[in-house]
Write a protein that holds these residues in place. Structure first.
Motif, PDB file in Angstrom:
ATOM      1  N   GLU A 290     -32.887  43.207   2.552  1.00 45.34           N
ATOM      2  CA  GLU A 290     -32.317  41.817   2.516  1.00 45.34           C
ATOM      3  C   GLU A 290     -32.242  41.128   3.768  1.00 45.34           C
ATOM      4  OE1 GLU A 290     -31.281  44.074   0.421  1.00 45.34           O
ATOM      5  OE2 GLU A 290     -30.677  43.182  -1.345  1.00 45.34           O
ATOM      6  N   ARG A 293     -36.031  40.153   4.987  1.00 46.09           N
ATOM      7  CA  ARG A 293     -36.321  39.180   4.125  1.00 46.09           C
ATOM      8  C   ARG A 293     -35.563  37.780   4.703  1.00 46.09           C
ATOM      9  NH1 ARG A 293     -38.973  41.094  -0.735  1.00 46.09           N
ATOM     10  NH2 ARG A 293     -38.928  39.141  -1.739  1.00 46.09           N
ATOM     11  N   LEU A 325     -44.049  38.352   1.090  1.00 51.72           N
ATOM     12  CA  LEU A 325     -42.812  39.045   0.650  1.00 51.72           C
ATOM     13  C   LEU A 325     -42.742  39.279  -0.716  1.00 51.72           C
ATOM     14  CD1 LEU A 325     -40.294  36.967   2.865  1.00 51.72           C
ATOM     15  CD2 LEU A 325     -41.181  39.246   3.285  1.00 51.72           C
ATOM     16  N   ASN A 326     -43.341  38.650  -1.588  1.00 50.00           N
ATOM     17  CA  ASN A 326     -43.491  38.872  -3.179  1.00 50.00           C
ATOM     18  C   ASN A 326     -44.447  39.765  -3.196  1.00 50.00           C
ATOM     19  OD1 ASN A 326     -41.358  37.034  -3.505  1.00 50.00           O
ATOM     20  ND2 ASN A 326     -42.935  35.115  -4.118  1.00 50.00           N
ATOM     21  N   VAL A 328     -45.659  42.367  -0.889  1.00 42.81           N
ATOM     22  CA  VAL A 328     -45.423  43.917   0.010  1.00 42.81           C
ATOM     23  C   VAL A 328     -44.157  44.633  -0.722  1.00 42.81           C
ATOM     24  CG1 VAL A 328     -44.735  44.781   1.990  1.00 42.81           C
ATOM     25  CG2 VAL A 328     -46.269  43.008   2.094  1.00 42.81           C
ATOM     26  N   GLU A 329     -44.408  45.862  -1.161  1.00 45.12           N
ATOM     27  CA  GLU A 329     -43.460  46.474  -1.839  1.00 45.12           C
ATOM     28  C   GLU A 329     -41.988  46.898  -1.147  1.00 45.12           C
ATOM     29  OE1 GLU A 329     -43.604  50.899  -3.934  1.00 45.12           O
ATOM     30  OE2 GLU A 329     -45.416  49.662  -4.434  1.00 45.12           O
ATOM     31  N   VAL A 330     -41.054  46.484  -1.603  1.00 46.05           N
ATOM     32  CA  VAL A 330     -39.940  46.743  -1.118  1.00 46.05           C
ATOM     33  C   VAL A 330     -39.400  48.032  -0.963  1.00 46.05           C
ATOM     34  CG1 VAL A 330     -37.232  46.020  -0.890  1.00 46.05           C
ATOM     35  CG2 VAL A 330     -39.042  44.486  -1.537  1.00 46.05           C
TER      36      VAL A 330
ATOM     37  N   THR B 228     -34.585  57.543  -3.944  1.00 49.22           N
ATOM     38  CA  THR B 228     -35.946  56.397  -3.779  1.00 49.22           C
ATOM     39  C   THR B 228     -36.658  56.543  -5.277  1.00 49.22           C
ATOM     40  OG1 THR B 228     -35.848  57.039  -1.438  1.00 49.22           O
ATOM     41  CG2 THR B 228     -37.913  56.148  -2.592  1.00 49.22           C
ATOM     42  N   ARG B 235     -37.007  50.526 -11.226  1.00 48.95           N
ATOM     43  CA  ARG B 235     -38.041  49.168 -10.997  1.00 48.95           C
ATOM     44  C   ARG B 235     -39.433  48.753 -11.544  1.00 48.95           C
ATOM     45  NH1 ARG B 235     -38.415  49.117  -4.409  1.00 48.95           N
ATOM     46  NH2 ARG B 235     -36.286  47.957  -3.926  1.00 48.95           N
ATOM     47  N   MET B 247     -40.631  45.898  -7.787  1.00 47.46           N
ATOM     48  CA  MET B 247     -41.205  46.592  -7.142  1.00 47.46           C
ATOM     49  C   MET B 247     -41.251  45.764  -5.730  1.00 47.46           C
ATOM     50  SD  MET B 247     -41.534  49.687  -8.271  1.00 47.46           S
ATOM     51  CE  MET B 247     -42.661  50.567  -7.214  1.00 47.46           C
ATOM     52  N   GLU B 248     -41.191  44.439  -5.754  1.00 46.52           N
ATOM     53  CA  GLU B 248     -41.219  43.575  -4.550  1.00 46.52           C
ATOM     54  C   GLU B 248     -39.941  42.971  -4.382  1.00 46.52           C
ATOM     55  OE1 GLU B 248     -44.101  43.216  -6.906  1.00 46.52           O
ATOM     56  OE2 GLU B 248     -45.204  44.725  -5.802  1.00 46.52           O
ATOM     57  N   MET B 249     -38.926  43.451  -4.952  1.00 47.65           N
ATOM     58  CA  MET B 249     -37.802  42.714  -4.834  1.00 47.65           C
ATOM     59  C   MET B 249     -36.593  43.718  -4.187  1.00 47.65           C
ATOM     60  SD  MET B 249     -36.905  40.666  -8.249  1.00 47.65           S
ATOM     61  CE  MET B 249     -37.781  39.329  -8.765  1.00 47.65           C
ATOM     62  N   THR B 250     -35.612  42.936  -3.626  1.00 45.35           N
ATOM     63  CA  THR B 250     -34.384  43.723  -2.992  1.00 45.35           C
ATOM     64  C   THR B 250     -33.444  43.972  -3.954  1.00 45.35           C
ATOM     65  OG1 THR B 250     -33.390  41.869  -2.338  1.00 45.35           O
ATOM     66  CG2 THR B 250     -34.963  42.945  -0.624  1.00 45.35           C
ATOM     67  N   SER B 251     -32.396  44.840  -3.883  1.00 48.93           N
ATOM     68  CA  SER B 251     -31.573  45.041  -4.910  1.00 48.93           C
ATOM     69  C   SER B 251     -30.598  43.778  -5.275  1.00 48.93           C
ATOM     70  CB  SER B 251     -30.452  46.120  -4.341  1.00 48.93           C
ATOM     71  OG  SER B 251     -31.086  47.202  -4.009  1.00 48.93           O
ATOM     72  N   GLU B 252     -30.472  43.000  -4.383  1.00 48.18           N
ATOM     73  CA  GLU B 252     -29.756  41.608  -4.660  1.00 48.18           C
ATOM     74  C   GLU B 252     -30.369  40.940  -5.651  1.00 48.18           C
ATOM     75  OE1 GLU B 252     -28.213  38.750  -1.554  1.00 48.18           O
ATOM     76  OE2 GLU B 252     -27.194  40.618  -1.096  1.00 48.18           O
ATOM     77  N   GLU B 253     -31.862  40.886  -5.279  1.00 46.40           N
ATOM     78  CA  GLU B 253     -32.986  39.883  -5.836  1.00 46.40           C
ATOM     79  C   GLU B 253     -33.026  40.389  -7.292  1.00 46.40           C
ATOM     80  OE1 GLU B 253     -35.650  38.451  -2.394  1.00 46.40           O
ATOM     81  OE2 GLU B 253     -36.229  40.094  -3.201  1.00 46.40           O
ATOM     82  N   ASP B 280     -28.987  51.934  -1.937  1.00 44.43           N
ATOM     83  CA  ASP B 280     -29.403  51.366  -0.736  1.00 44.43           C
ATOM     84  C   ASP B 280     -28.651  52.248   0.420  1.00 44.43           C
ATOM     85  OD1 ASP B 280     -30.911  49.534  -1.894  1.00 44.43           O
ATOM     86  OD2 ASP B 280     -29.694  47.949  -1.602  1.00 44.43           O
TER      87      ASP B 280
END
Lengths: 331, 328
Positions: A290, A293, A325-326, A328-330, B228, B235, B247-253, B280
């Motif tokens: 986070e 980003r 950002l949408n 690339v794998e987080v 992981t 995900r 897969m392209e989002m953070t936990s918050e998102e 996390d």
């Protein structure tokens, strides 16, 4: 197990050391209505020893924000209006002849300050711009035969007019890269603007208290450097930067013809540093995706060069960063 | 009386003499020149017939109208418009005709008359006669008659044979299909194999979670890999089940994107949030949870999948599959 203890200790340390963040935000909030993003960016720049390039229409409290920040920190603030006839000596200082002493003495320029607002930096010719940018990079200035160190902390906040405007000298890519963040300021919201009107119509304009000393900032910078960044986050940062250079390797082949040049290694360093500073502001001893980003747009928007094709299609660096950002794998 | 006649005679003679004198004076001032570019051409060659007329400004000279031919065997191909230029007190009118001849021999271009009028008196001036020799190609009569150029050979273009190619390809494809069907039939194999239905995302996720548990990663000090893998499984499940690019989002998102779903089940929301935060911490802050916490996290993952899954219920009496969420 010992590593875990360190992170916990670091978390506790950061909880203690970062208390001033709230104080600064409260003090600045007394004067600056809204513009939370600007205040946060100023703090990121301050904590990670990076300079900030600001873009926005006049009257959005750019000067007031940095002046207020300087007042809360008990630091020296100078505003330099860049004009086409400004000379490097007007900025860094010069040698003047003293009749009394019958000798040349050094007259220091306005750059000898902790906080500099370089207003409309692209109004001045390249030699003045490079004098400032050199000082930003080296943190020292040479006048005659003497070299002087600049104050600590030393933060430059430069504002820039839109480059389409006539009579401007756009900053070269190599020099823009020296700014850690590029912050684009927008108009305040309706409610915020109501507050601004009321504040300005009041009999007394609010004043801020000094809540921090410059030494505290230097101490906080050391703590920011200690914020833990996992390998996964490092890889995430590298993936983001490399996707701006080789988009085809990240399933972003459509950007290959739109990106002229991607982020430099300085972009990777800045993204990592800014992420750490952001984690510090959020009172965390470790960086999470986070954080990366949150600062990614500001770190990268001035570091990606677009092709004529992209400009013809009205594609901006913002669009490209968002898409990266949408994609690339987080971790 | 004789005096009167002699006077009248004198007047008439002097009148005739003066008119003729004026005419001849103007005629001398008008210069007409006609010439050819060349006097000899090969049959069919083109050349120009030029007329140059120099005249005083105040005289109107009328050109002869030449339309198709100059003579019986000399044809006009093109007639250029007249070009007028000043030359002192006079003007020079130039006119050119592009001509040719397809008859060999010695041809005469006749003299053409150009009419002009001076003070209501009309007269003409003539161009000179010209001669044009038209030669023919020498023919070697000792050789046989042959073509000037051989017959041109052009290769086939795709557009000419595309119909044949398409028909050929269709015939080949039909033949190949028939052979394949025949082989399948002889081997007693089904010709049409029903497509395997895609596995529901929760089945994949639950199987992957089972495999993760069996691997005993955290028991072997691989806590980071354990979390992981667990978050990756979840995900992928969220992408399959909700169409969210987790897969392209953070936990918050992810939590924000699933807000609508999770708000109906606060217990699930709490446990899933705790799982993501825990993951996390392990992944990015070197957190090492207690063994019970690791087990609880895996159970939370199972619970999340089971409570949000959509099961397809097959009804023997009805071909339409029914769906049901996994909420208990």
């Amino acid at each position: 197990m010992s590593e875990t203890v360190n992170i916990r200790e670091l978390n506790e340390r950061i909880q203690r050391e970062s208390s001033f963040v709230d104080l600064i935000q409260i003090e600045m909030g007394k004067v600056i209505v809204g513009q939370k993003q600007l205040i946060e960016s100023l703090l990121i720049g301050l904590l990670s020893d990076g300079h900030i390039l600001l873009e926005g229409v006049p009257g959005l409290a750019k000067t007031l924000a940095i002046k207020t920040l300087a007042e809360t920190i008990d630091a020296k603030f100078n505003r330099i209006q860049f004009t086409p006839d400004l000379l490097p000596a007007d900025l860094i200082g010069t040698m003047i002849y003293s009749q009394k002493e019958e000798n040349f003495i050094v007259k220091k320029g306005p750059i000898f300050s902790n906080f500099i607002l370089a207003d409309e930096i692209n109004r001045s010719p390249a030699k003045v711009q490079s004098a400032l940018l050199e000082a930003m990079q080296e943190k020292q200035v040479t006048i005659g035969a003497n070299t002087f160190e600049l104050g600590k902390p030393f933060l430059v906040l430069a504002t820039q007019n839109p480059i389409e405007q006539e009579g401007t000298y756009p900053l070269p890519e190599a020099q823009v890269d020296r700014f850690m963040l590029k912050v684009v300021i927008d108009y305040p919201k309706k409610e915020e603007e109501r507050g601004i009107i009321r504040q300005n119509l009041a009999k007394a304009f609010p004043t801020v208290s000094k809540v921090l000393r410059p030494e505290d900032i230097l101490k906080a910078r050391d703590v920011v450097k200690d914020v833990y960044m996992d390998e996964k986050i490092e890889k995430y940062i590298l993936d983001i930067i490399f996707s701006t250079r080789y988009p085809q390797e990240y399933n972003l082949s459509k950007f290959q013809s739109l990106i002229q040049y991607g982020g430099s290694p300085r972009a990777s360093i800045s993204l990592a540093m800014a992420s750490k500073a952001y984690a510090f502001i959020k009172r965390r001893g470790y960086v999470i995706p986070e954080d990366v980003r949150a600062v990614c747009h500001e770190v990268l928007r001035h570091r990606i060069g677009l092709t004529y094709e992209a400009e013809a299609e009205n594609i901006t660096t913002e669009d490209i960063i968002t898409e990266i950002l949408n994609t690339v794998e987080v971790p | 009386m004789s005096g009167f006649y002699s006077m009248l005679k004198l007047i008439l003679i002097s009148g005739i003499v003066s008119v003729t004198g004026i005419q001849s004076a103007y005629s001398q001032k008008i210069k007409l020149n006609a010439y050819l570019d060349t006097t000899t051409i090969l049959i069919g060659d083109q050349l120009k017939y030029n007329i140059e007329l120099e005249q005083p400004k105040n005289i109107s000279v009328k050109f002869p109208v030449l339309v198709d031919s100059l003579a019986s065997k000399i044809e006009i191909i093109e007639s250029e418009p007249a070009d007028t230029a000043k030359q002192g007190d006079n003007i020079v009118v130039r006119k050119r005709y592009l001509i040719t001849s397809f008859d060999s021999g010695y041809h005469k271009i006749p003299a053409y008359k150009f009419a002009f009028a001076i003070d209501n008196i009309r007269d003409t001036i003539s161009s000179q006669e010209l001669f044009l020799t038209v030669n023919t190609m020498p023919v070697d009569t000792s050789k046989e008659i042959m073509d000037i150029k051989p017959v041109m050979s052009t290769p086939f273009s795709f557009s000419e044979i595309k119909t044949e190619i398409i028909i050929g390809a269709i015939v080949l494809a039909v033949l190949a299909l028939l052979i394949w069907i025949l082989i399948r039939y002889r081997k007693n194999k089904p010709i049409f194999v029903p497509r395997k239905p895609q596995e529901p995302p929760h089945v994949t996720a639950l199987r992957a979670l089972d495999a993760l548990r069996a691997e005993k990663l955290w028991q072997n000090n691989q806590v980071k890999l354990y979390y992981t893998r667990m978050t990756d499984i979840l995900r992928a499940y969220i992408f399959g089940r909700f169409g969210i690019n987790a897969m392209e989002m953070t936990s918050e998102e992810i939590l924000s994107a699933l807000e609508m779903e999770l708000n109906t089940d606060m217990e699930l929301k709490t446990s899933f949030t705790k799982l993501l935060v825990q993951a996390d911490m392990v992944k990015f802050a070197k957190e090492e949870p207690l063994p019970q916490e690791n087990e609880i996290s895996l159970l939370s993952a199972y619970t999340f999948v089971n409570r949000t899954k959509i099961e397809v219920l097959s009804n023997p009496g009805n071909n339409t599959p029914k769906t049901e969420t996994g909420k208990e």
